[in-house]
Design a protein around this motif. Structure first.
Motif, PDB file in Angstrom:
ATOM      1  N   LEU A 274       0.861  -1.182   0.000  1.00 43.58           N
ATOM      2  CA  LEU A 274       0.000   0.000   0.000  1.00 43.58           C
ATOM      3  C   LEU A 274       0.897   1.232   0.000  1.00 43.58           C
ATOM      4  CD1 LEU A 274      -2.987   0.842   0.231  1.00 43.58           C
ATOM      5  CD2 LEU A 274      -2.756   0.729   2.686  1.00 43.58           C
ATOM      6  N   THR A 275       0.668   2.139  -0.958  1.00 46.55           N
ATOM      7  CA  THR A 275       1.469   3.363  -1.004  1.00 46.55           C
ATOM      8  C   THR A 275       0.545   4.567  -0.836  1.00 46.55           C
ATOM      9  OG1 THR A 275       3.053   2.311  -2.468  1.00 46.55           O
ATOM     10  CG2 THR A 275       3.097   4.721  -2.401  1.00 46.55           C
ATOM     11  N   ILE A 276       0.910   5.437   0.073  1.00 44.36           N
ATOM     12  CA  ILE A 276       0.135   6.664   0.309  1.00 44.36           C
ATOM     13  C   ILE A 276       0.976   7.805  -0.239  1.00 44.36           C
ATOM     14  CG2 ILE A 276      -1.127   7.985   2.038  1.00 44.36           C
ATOM     15  CD1 ILE A 276      -0.719   5.607   3.934  1.00 44.36           C
ATOM     16  N   THR A 277       0.481   8.472  -1.261  1.00 43.67           N
ATOM     17  CA  THR A 277       1.291   9.533  -1.868  1.00 43.67           C
ATOM     18  C   THR A 277       0.804  10.900  -1.407  1.00 43.67           C
ATOM     19  OG1 THR A 277      -0.149   9.412  -3.785  1.00 43.67           O
ATOM     20  CG2 THR A 277       1.939   8.288  -3.962  1.00 43.67           C
ATOM     21  N   GLY A 278       1.748  11.846  -1.429  1.00 44.53           N
ATOM     22  CA  GLY A 278       1.416  13.237  -1.090  1.00 44.53           C
ATOM     23  C   GLY A 278       1.021  13.423   0.352  1.00 44.53           C
ATOM     24  N   VAL A 279       1.741  12.763   1.257  1.00 43.84           N
ATOM     25  CA  VAL A 279       1.464  12.940   2.687  1.00 43.84           C
ATOM     26  C   VAL A 279       2.194  14.207   3.156  1.00 43.84           C
ATOM     27  CG1 VAL A 279       1.680  11.901   4.983  1.00 43.84           C
ATOM     28  CG2 VAL A 279       1.402  10.430   2.962  1.00 43.84           C
ATOM     29  N   PRO A 280       1.510  15.152   3.808  1.00 42.50           N
ATOM     30  CA  PRO A 280       2.177  16.359   4.295  1.00 42.50           C
ATOM     31  C   PRO A 280       3.362  15.989   5.184  1.00 42.50           C
ATOM     32  CG  PRO A 280      -0.192  16.505   4.628  1.00 42.50           C
ATOM     33  CD  PRO A 280       0.073  15.117   4.136  1.00 42.50           C
ATOM     34  N   ASP A 281       4.516  16.602   4.916  1.00 33.82           N
ATOM     35  CA  ASP A 281       5.718  16.251   5.672  1.00 33.82           C
ATOM     36  C   ASP A 281       5.812  17.077   6.945  1.00 33.82           C
ATOM     37  OD1 ASP A 281       8.019  14.979   6.264  1.00 33.82           O
ATOM     38  OD2 ASP A 281       9.310  16.224   4.997  1.00 33.82           O
ATOM     39  N   ILE A 282       4.900  16.797   7.864  1.00 31.65           N
ATOM     40  CA  ILE A 282       4.911  17.496   9.163  1.00 31.65           C
ATOM     41  C   ILE A 282       4.783  16.437  10.256  1.00 31.65           C
ATOM     42  CG2 ILE A 282       3.970  19.731   8.383  1.00 31.65           C
ATOM     43  CD1 ILE A 282       1.194  18.705   9.175  1.00 31.65           C
ATOM     44  N   PRO A 283       5.257  16.770  11.474  1.00 30.69           N
ATOM     45  CA  PRO A 283       5.237  15.759  12.536  1.00 30.69           C
ATOM     46  C   PRO A 283       3.821  15.218  12.774  1.00 30.69           C
ATOM     47  CG  PRO A 283       6.501  17.679  13.233  1.00 30.69           C
ATOM     48  CD  PRO A 283       5.863  18.032  11.928  1.00 30.69           C
ATOM     49  N   GLY A 284       3.731  13.928  13.032  1.00 30.80           N
ATOM     50  CA  GLY A 284       2.463  13.343  13.452  1.00 30.80           C
ATOM     51  C   GLY A 284       1.681  12.627  12.365  1.00 30.80           C
ATOM     52  N   LYS A 285       2.086  12.815  11.082  1.00 33.33           N
ATOM     53  CA  LYS A 285       1.290  12.191  10.018  1.00 33.33           C
ATOM     54  C   LYS A 285       1.456  10.663  10.012  1.00 33.33           C
ATOM     55  CE  LYS A 285      -0.957  15.563   8.868  1.00 33.33           C
ATOM     56  NZ  LYS A 285      -2.401  15.556   9.095  1.00 33.33           N
ATOM     57  N   ALA A 286       2.684  10.201  10.179  1.00 36.70           N
ATOM     58  CA  ALA A 286       2.887   8.745  10.210  1.00 36.70           C
ATOM     59  C   ALA A 286       2.118   8.148  11.388  1.00 36.70           C
ATOM     60  CB  ALA A 286       4.377   8.420  10.302  1.00 36.70           C
ATOM     61  N   ASN A 299      -1.567  -6.195  10.949  1.00 35.54           N
ATOM     62  CA  ASN A 299      -0.128  -6.242  11.224  1.00 35.54           C
ATOM     63  C   ASN A 299       0.603  -5.783   9.996  1.00 35.54           C
ATOM     64  OD1 ASN A 299       0.057  -7.358  13.818  1.00 35.54           O
ATOM     65  ND2 ASN A 299      -0.525  -9.346  12.970  1.00 35.54           N
ATOM     66  N   ILE A 300       1.438  -4.758  10.104  1.00 36.67           N
ATOM     67  CA  ILE A 300       2.171  -4.344   8.921  1.00 36.67           C
ATOM     68  C   ILE A 300       3.615  -4.774   9.053  1.00 36.67           C
ATOM     69  CG2 ILE A 300       0.712  -2.434   8.244  1.00 36.67           C
ATOM     70  CD1 ILE A 300       2.683  -0.691   9.781  1.00 36.67           C
ATOM     71  N   ASP A 301       4.290  -4.724   7.907  1.00 39.23           N
ATOM     72  CA  ASP A 301       5.647  -5.261   7.942  1.00 39.23           C
ATOM     73  C   ASP A 301       6.658  -4.205   7.498  1.00 39.23           C
ATOM     74  OD1 ASP A 301       7.781  -6.963   8.019  1.00 39.23           O
ATOM     75  OD2 ASP A 301       7.344  -7.869   6.089  1.00 39.23           O
ATOM     76  N   MET A 302       6.964  -4.164   6.210  1.00 40.02           N
ATOM     77  CA  MET A 302       8.009  -3.244   5.768  1.00 40.02           C
ATOM     78  C   MET A 302       7.411  -1.840   5.641  1.00 40.02           C
ATOM     79  SD  MET A 302       9.132  -5.827   2.787  1.00 40.02           S
ATOM     80  CE  MET A 302      10.689  -5.241   2.191  1.00 40.02           C
ATOM     81  N   ILE A 303       8.092  -0.854   6.147  1.00 42.48           N
ATOM     82  CA  ILE A 303       7.627   0.533   6.010  1.00 42.48           C
ATOM     83  C   ILE A 303       8.737   1.353   5.383  1.00 42.48           C
ATOM     84  CG2 ILE A 303       6.757   2.578   7.183  1.00 42.48           C
ATOM     85  CD1 ILE A 303       5.995   0.836   9.529  1.00 42.48           C
ATOM     86  N   VAL A 304       8.418   2.101   4.343  1.00 40.49           N
ATOM     87  CA  VAL A 304       9.413   2.969   3.726  1.00 40.49           C
ATOM     88  C   VAL A 304       8.804   4.351   3.544  1.00 40.49           C
ATOM     89  CG1 VAL A 304      10.763   3.402   1.646  1.00 40.49           C
ATOM     90  CG2 VAL A 304      10.554   1.085   2.521  1.00 40.49           C
ATOM     91  N   THR A 314       5.509  13.792   1.167  1.00 42.76           N
ATOM     92  CA  THR A 314       6.298  12.572   1.054  1.00 42.76           C
ATOM     93  C   THR A 314       5.376  11.397   0.727  1.00 42.76           C
ATOM     94  OG1 THR A 314       7.850  11.165   2.224  1.00 42.76           O
ATOM     95  CG2 THR A 314       6.136  12.150   3.543  1.00 42.76           C
ATOM     96  N   ASN A 315       5.980  10.272   0.338  1.00 43.27           N
ATOM     97  CA  ASN A 315       5.201   9.058   0.093  1.00 43.27           C
ATOM     98  C   ASN A 315       5.562   8.025   1.154  1.00 43.27           C
ATOM     99  OD1 ASN A 315       4.437  10.380  -2.212  1.00 43.27           O
ATOM    100  ND2 ASN A 315       5.800   9.218  -3.548  1.00 43.27           N
ATOM    101  N   ILE A 316       4.559   7.322   1.631  1.00 42.30           N
ATOM    102  CA  ILE A 316       4.805   6.246   2.604  1.00 42.30           C
ATOM    103  C   ILE A 316       4.269   4.947   2.012  1.00 42.30           C
ATOM    104  CG2 ILE A 316       4.243   5.365   4.899  1.00 42.30           C
ATOM    105  CD1 ILE A 316       4.061   8.221   5.902  1.00 42.30           C
ATOM    106  N   SER A 317       5.126   3.939   1.965  1.00 41.52           N
ATOM    107  CA  SER A 317       4.689   2.619   1.499  1.00 41.52           C
ATOM    108  C   SER A 317       4.875   1.616   2.620  1.00 41.52           C
ATOM    109  CB  SER A 317       5.549   2.135   0.331  1.00 41.52           C
ATOM    110  OG  SER A 317       5.358   2.916  -0.785  1.00 41.52           O
ATOM    111  N   PHE A 318       3.998   0.633   2.654  1.00 37.86           N
ATOM    112  CA  PHE A 318       4.214  -0.469   3.589  1.00 37.86           C
ATOM    113  C   PHE A 318       3.536  -1.729   3.073  1.00 37.86           C
ATOM    114  CE2 PHE A 318       0.563   1.954   5.021  1.00 37.86           C
ATOM    115  CZ  PHE A 318      -0.396   0.994   5.248  1.00 37.86           C
TER     116      PHE A 318
END
Ligand code: ADP
Ligand code: ASP
Ligand code: MG
Length: 427
Positions: A274-286, A299-304, A314-318
């Motif tokens: 699952l990739t989440i694109t365009g996440v605001p790069d500010i504290p607390g979003k993750a 349960n998630i595994d790899m996070i990038v 930023t983009n977050i994938s896991f």
């Protein structure tokens, strides 16, 4: 008198002939002077068939009823095995998980063991019977309902009973000769491992080697249960999984004192990305994102997370179990505005391949060789994650088996002869 717990997986009890064969093995053990507790799985692909059957009736089966349905598979096996043992002139009594004192929490489908009180099994043994216990199920005191422990959970039933009954041995019988350096259904030249530390086995299981269920390895490690994984179709010595690697691994005369760098290659095709694109790069979003995922019970595994670009996003994938994909995407979509991300991309056509070995932490060049092997095989990499004793990558699903074979060869794990797969469909 010593007590032996034996667990027979689905392919070992797939039909009447197999059940009779297992009964002979159990009776042999009993007649050799041991007390025997047998844990059985459902016959063959019964659990999958029950799941299919439920899916034909409803897309959203009530989890309570699902657990009652699934627990019936193991009950069939236990009763039939008891009959087969009687037929051979020994007595056996079968017990459901709840009769055997497997007390779990109330979470259907992935119940965790809270307590093991196998008095009835102990009494049965003391009265001279073979005790047979249905794997992968228990009962919640809180809800007073039948629970199941998740796929492959019979391994955990066996280990938990071995610990509670202070068994002298816990044997996990399956359709291959033990734990191999890779899945022998995928890598024909995979090599049987004679002895593996529970640390490496834990990583192998976590990375998808379903020969042992992850929770059973954790449980065995915690309670110091030594496991012997072996075939129910041969008399060969299998693989010993040794609880405390620092002091228990035995070294035969003439063997090198250092453990091998690499234990094996594991793969998993049940995950999605699952990739989440365009996440605001500010504290607390993750934190917001992963709190929602946790609420969904996933349960998630790899996070990038990518380095943020000039747009300050930023983009977050896991990765996550594909079964949990719909639920997790739904919950994220429902909170899109609050989190402020642009879009979600969900991909089920992925596979994960992992290289495992406690020895890699002090051997340079392992990653280099790993990535070179993938490059030479022309395989593109989706995500990468590493730990001290593991390197994992996500590939396209179609490349997965090729990747497993390439890495297995690159680390010199190939054996001279082909591994035997005795039965089962690999489903
Ligand atoms: P059971 O029904 O006996 O519990 P499973 O199907 O759960 O058996 O596990 C045995 C299967 O695990 C093997 O048939 C094999 O295809 C697969 N497997 C995956 N990785 C490995 C490995 N590293 N070593 C041995 N078997 C493996
Ligand atoms: N029958 C269950 C399954 O197929 C549990 C097990 O076999 O361990 O997952
Ligand atoms: Mg299994």
């Amino acid at each position: 008198m010593s007590l032996i717990v034996q667990k027979y997986g689905g392919s070992s009890v797939a039909d009447a002939e197999s059940i009779k064969r297992v009964a002979r093995r159990v009776v042999e053990t009993k007649r050799a002077g041991h007390q025997v507790v047998v844990v059985v799985s459902a016959m063959g692909d019964t659990t999958d068939e029950l799941l299919d059957l439920a899916a034909d009736i409803t897309a959203a089966p009530p989890s309570r009823e699902m657990d009652i349905l699934l627990s019936s598979g193991e009950r069939m096996s236990m009763a039939l095995l008891a009959m087969a043992i009687h037929e051979l002139g020994e007595s056996a009594q079968s017990f459901t998980g709840s009769q055997a004192g497997m007390i779990t929490d109330a979470i259907h489908g992935k119940a965790r063991i809270i307590e093991v009180s196998p008095q009835r099994v102990q009494e049965s043994l003391d009265a001279g019977h073979v005790g047979i216990v249905a794997g992968f199920q228990g009962m919640s005191r809180e809800s007073r309902d039948i629970t199941t422990m998740g796929r492959g959970g019979s391994d955990t039933t066996a280990v938990a009973l071995a610990a509670a009954l202070h068994a002298d041995a816990c044997e996990i019988y399956t359709d291959v000769d033990g734990v191999f350096t890779a899945d022998p259904r995928v890598v024909k030249t995979a090599r049987k491992i004679d002895e593996i530390s529970s640390e490496d086995m834990l990583e192998m299981a976590a990375a998808g080697s379903k020969v042992l269920n992850l929770r059973s390895v954790e449980y065995a490690r915690r309670f110091g249960v030594k496991l012997h994984v072996r075939s129910s179709f041969s008399q060969l010595e299998g693989t010993w999984v040794i609880p405390d690697p620092s002091d228990v691994i035995t070294i035969q005369e003439g063997e090198p004192l250092e453990q091998p760098i690499i234990s094996g290659v594991a793969h998993d095709s049940s995950e999605a990305k699952l990739t989440i694109t365009g996440v605001p790069d500010i504290p607390g979003k993750a934190a917001e994102i992963f709190n929602l995922i946790a609420e969904a019970g996933t349960n998630i595994d790899m996070i990038v997370q990518n380095v943020s670009d000039e747009t300050k996003t930023t983009n977050i994938s896991f990765t996550l179990p594909a079964d949990d994909g719909p639920k997790s995407t739904e919950i994220l979509q429902a909170h899109q505005e609050r989190i402020g991300f642009e879009s979600l991309a969900y991909d089920e056509q992925v596979g994960k391949v992992s290289l495992i070995g406690g020895g890699m932490r002090n051997h340079p060049g392992v990653s280099a060789r790993f990535f070179t092997a993938l490059r030479d095989a022309g395989i593109n990499i989706g995500l990468i994650s590493t730990s001290e004793i593991r390197v994992s990558v996500i590939t396209a699903a179609a490349d997965l088996e090729k990747a497993v074979c390439a890495i297995h060869t690159a680390f010199g794990l190939d054996a001279d002869q082909e591994a035997t797969v005795y039965a089962g469909t690999g489903r």
